[in-house]
Design a protein around this motif. Structure first.
Motif, PDB file in Angstrom:
ATOM      1  N   GLY A  28      -0.848  -0.212  -3.856  1.00 49.05           N
ATOM      2  CA  GLY A  28       0.417  -0.047  -4.574  1.00 49.05           C
ATOM      3  C   GLY A  28       0.312  -0.496  -6.019  1.00 49.05           C
ATOM      4  N   ALA A  29      -0.375  -1.617  -6.265  1.00 47.69           N
ATOM      5  CA  ALA A  29      -0.527  -2.105  -7.641  1.00 47.69           C
ATOM      6  C   ALA A  29      -1.393  -1.157  -8.465  1.00 47.69           C
ATOM      7  N   LEU A  30      -2.518  -0.754  -7.914  1.00 44.54           N
ATOM      8  CA  LEU A  30      -3.378   0.188  -8.637  1.00 44.54           C
ATOM      9  C   LEU A  30      -2.705   1.538  -8.825  1.00 44.54           C
ATOM     10  N   GLY A  31      -2.045   1.977  -7.810  1.00 40.03           N
ATOM     11  CA  GLY A  31      -1.358   3.260  -7.901  1.00 40.03           C
ATOM     12  C   GLY A  31      -0.223   3.225  -8.898  1.00 40.03           C
ATOM     13  N   PHE A  32       0.478   2.095  -8.959  1.00 39.98           N
ATOM     14  CA  PHE A  32       1.582   1.983  -9.915  1.00 39.98           C
ATOM     15  C   PHE A  32       1.071   1.966 -11.348  1.00 39.98           C
ATOM     16  N   LEU A  33      -0.108   1.388 -11.555  1.00 37.12           N
ATOM     17  CA  LEU A  33      -0.665   1.342 -12.906  1.00 37.12           C
ATOM     18  C   LEU A  33      -1.301   2.660 -13.337  1.00 37.12           C
ATOM     19  N   ILE A  34      -1.970   3.339 -12.416  1.00 40.89           N
ATOM     20  CA  ILE A  34      -2.722   4.545 -12.783  1.00 40.89           C
ATOM     21  C   ILE A  34      -1.859   5.805 -12.623  1.00 40.89           C
ATOM     22  N   LEU A  35      -1.471   6.083 -11.413  1.00 41.91           N
ATOM     23  CA  LEU A  35      -0.622   7.243 -11.129  1.00 41.91           C
ATOM     24  C   LEU A  35       0.548   6.779 -10.262  1.00 41.91           C
ATOM     25  N   PRO A  36       1.675   6.452 -10.866  1.00 35.51           N
ATOM     26  CA  PRO A  36       2.764   5.827 -10.107  1.00 35.51           C
ATOM     27  C   PRO A  36       3.246   6.626  -8.899  1.00 35.51           C
ATOM     28  N   VAL A  37       3.453   7.905  -9.045  1.00 40.56           N
ATOM     29  CA  VAL A  37       4.001   8.681  -7.932  1.00 40.56           C
ATOM     30  C   VAL A  37       2.984   8.804  -6.808  1.00 40.56           C
ATOM     31  N   VAL A  38       1.755   9.125  -7.136  1.00 44.45           N
ATOM     32  CA  VAL A  38       0.720   9.313  -6.119  1.00 44.45           C
ATOM     33  C   VAL A  38       0.368   7.977  -5.457  1.00 44.45           C
ATOM     34  N   GLY A  39       0.242   6.929  -6.245  1.00 42.20           N
ATOM     35  CA  GLY A  39      -0.101   5.617  -5.694  1.00 42.20           C
ATOM     36  C   GLY A  39       0.958   5.104  -4.743  1.00 42.20           C
ATOM     37  N   LEU A  40       2.208   5.227  -5.128  1.00 39.71           N
ATOM     38  CA  LEU A  40       3.289   4.788  -4.246  1.00 39.71           C
ATOM     39  C   LEU A  40       3.428   5.696  -3.032  1.00 39.71           C
ATOM     40  N   PHE A  41       3.049   6.959  -3.197  1.00 37.28           N
ATOM     41  CA  PHE A  41       3.088   7.894  -2.067  1.00 37.28           C
ATOM     42  C   PHE A  41       2.151   7.425  -0.953  1.00 37.28           C
ATOM     43  N   PHE A  42       0.999   6.836  -1.315  1.00 33.28           N
ATOM     44  CA  PHE A  42       0.067   6.341  -0.310  1.00 33.28           C
ATOM     45  C   PHE A  42       0.347   4.898   0.080  1.00 33.28           C
ATOM     46  N   ALA A  43       0.919   4.102  -0.812  1.00 33.76           N
ATOM     47  CA  ALA A  43       1.132   2.686  -0.531  1.00 33.76           C
ATOM     48  C   ALA A  43       2.323   2.446   0.398  1.00 33.76           C
ATOM     49  N   VAL A  44       3.381   3.203   0.239  1.00 34.36           N
ATOM     50  CA  VAL A  44       4.582   2.981   1.045  1.00 34.36           C
ATOM     51  C   VAL A  44       4.308   3.161   2.539  1.00 34.36           C
ATOM     52  N   PRO A  45       3.605   4.199   2.980  1.00 33.53           N
ATOM     53  CA  PRO A  45       3.299   4.285   4.417  1.00 33.53           C
ATOM     54  C   PRO A  45       2.440   3.121   4.918  1.00 33.53           C
ATOM     55  N   LEU A  46       1.545   2.607   4.072  1.00 33.72           N
ATOM     56  CA  LEU A  46       0.743   1.455   4.485  1.00 33.72           C
ATOM     57  C   LEU A  46       1.603   0.209   4.637  1.00 33.72           C
ATOM     58  N   PHE A  47       2.580   0.030   3.752  1.00 35.56           N
ATOM     59  CA  PHE A  47       3.518  -1.091   3.901  1.00 35.56           C
ATOM     60  C   PHE A  47       4.282  -0.968   5.209  1.00 35.56           C
ATOM     61  N   ILE A  48       4.773   0.209   5.491  1.00 35.18           N
ATOM     62  CA  ILE A  48       5.525   0.434   6.729  1.00 35.18           C
ATOM     63  C   ILE A  48       4.639   0.177   7.940  1.00 35.18           C
ATOM     64  N   LEU A  49       3.410   0.660   7.883  1.00 31.65           N
ATOM     65  CA  LEU A  49       2.482   0.467   8.997  1.00 31.65           C
ATOM     66  C   LEU A  49       2.155  -1.010   9.199  1.00 31.65           C
ATOM     67  N   SER A  50       1.919  -1.733   8.117  1.00 32.34           N
ATOM     68  CA  SER A  50       1.580  -3.156   8.260  1.00 32.34           C
ATOM     69  C   SER A  50       2.751  -3.940   8.834  1.00 32.34           C
ATOM     70  N   PHE A  51       3.974  -3.666   8.366  1.00 35.74           N
ATOM     71  CA  PHE A  51       5.128  -4.387   8.909  1.00 35.74           C
ATOM     72  C   PHE A  51       5.409  -3.976  10.351  1.00 35.74           C
ATOM     73  N   ALA A  52       5.090  -2.740  10.703  1.00 34.72           N
ATOM     74  CA  ALA A  52       5.263  -2.314  12.096  1.00 34.72           C
ATOM     75  C   ALA A  52       4.301  -3.057  13.008  1.00 34.72           C
ATOM     76  N   PHE A  53       3.063  -3.272  12.552  1.00 23.93           N
ATOM     77  CA  PHE A  53       2.114  -4.032  13.361  1.00 23.93           C
ATOM     78  C   PHE A  53       2.485  -5.503  13.438  1.00 23.93           C
ATOM     79  N   ILE A  54       2.960  -6.063  12.341  1.00 24.68           N
ATOM     80  CA  ILE A  54       3.320  -7.480  12.333  1.00 24.68           C
ATOM     81  C   ILE A  54       4.534  -7.732  13.220  1.00 24.68           C
TER      82      ILE A  54
END
Length: 70
Positions: A28-54
């Motif tokens: 999310g941090a790298l994606g927000f700095l380099i390509l905000p839309v694309v980076g957040l597009f991949f980071a948000v599902p990972l956040f959801i997945l990590s919180f679902a596992f936790i």
């Protein structure tokens, strides 16, 4: 399935979530700095997945086993 299997299942899902969380933060941090839309597009599902596992609920079988042995 016994009590130890239920405890191991719970900890393994939380461990996977804790491993995925820093990856999501870094992506999310790298994606927000380099390509905000694309980076957040991949980071948000990972956040959801990590919180679902936790926050994964116990299975019904484990809930019955752990409540019965208390």
């Amino acid at each position: 399935m016994n009590r130890q299997d239920c405890v191991n299942q719970k900890w393994s899902s939380r461990t996977i979530g804790i491993i995925i969380l820093p990856l999501a933060i870094a992506l999310g941090a790298l994606g927000f700095l380099i390509l905000p839309v694309v980076g957040l597009f991949f980071a948000v599902p990972l956040f959801i997945l990590s919180f679902a596992f936790i926050a994964a609920p116990e299975s019904n079988i484990c809930r019955l086993i752990l409540n019965k042995q208390r």
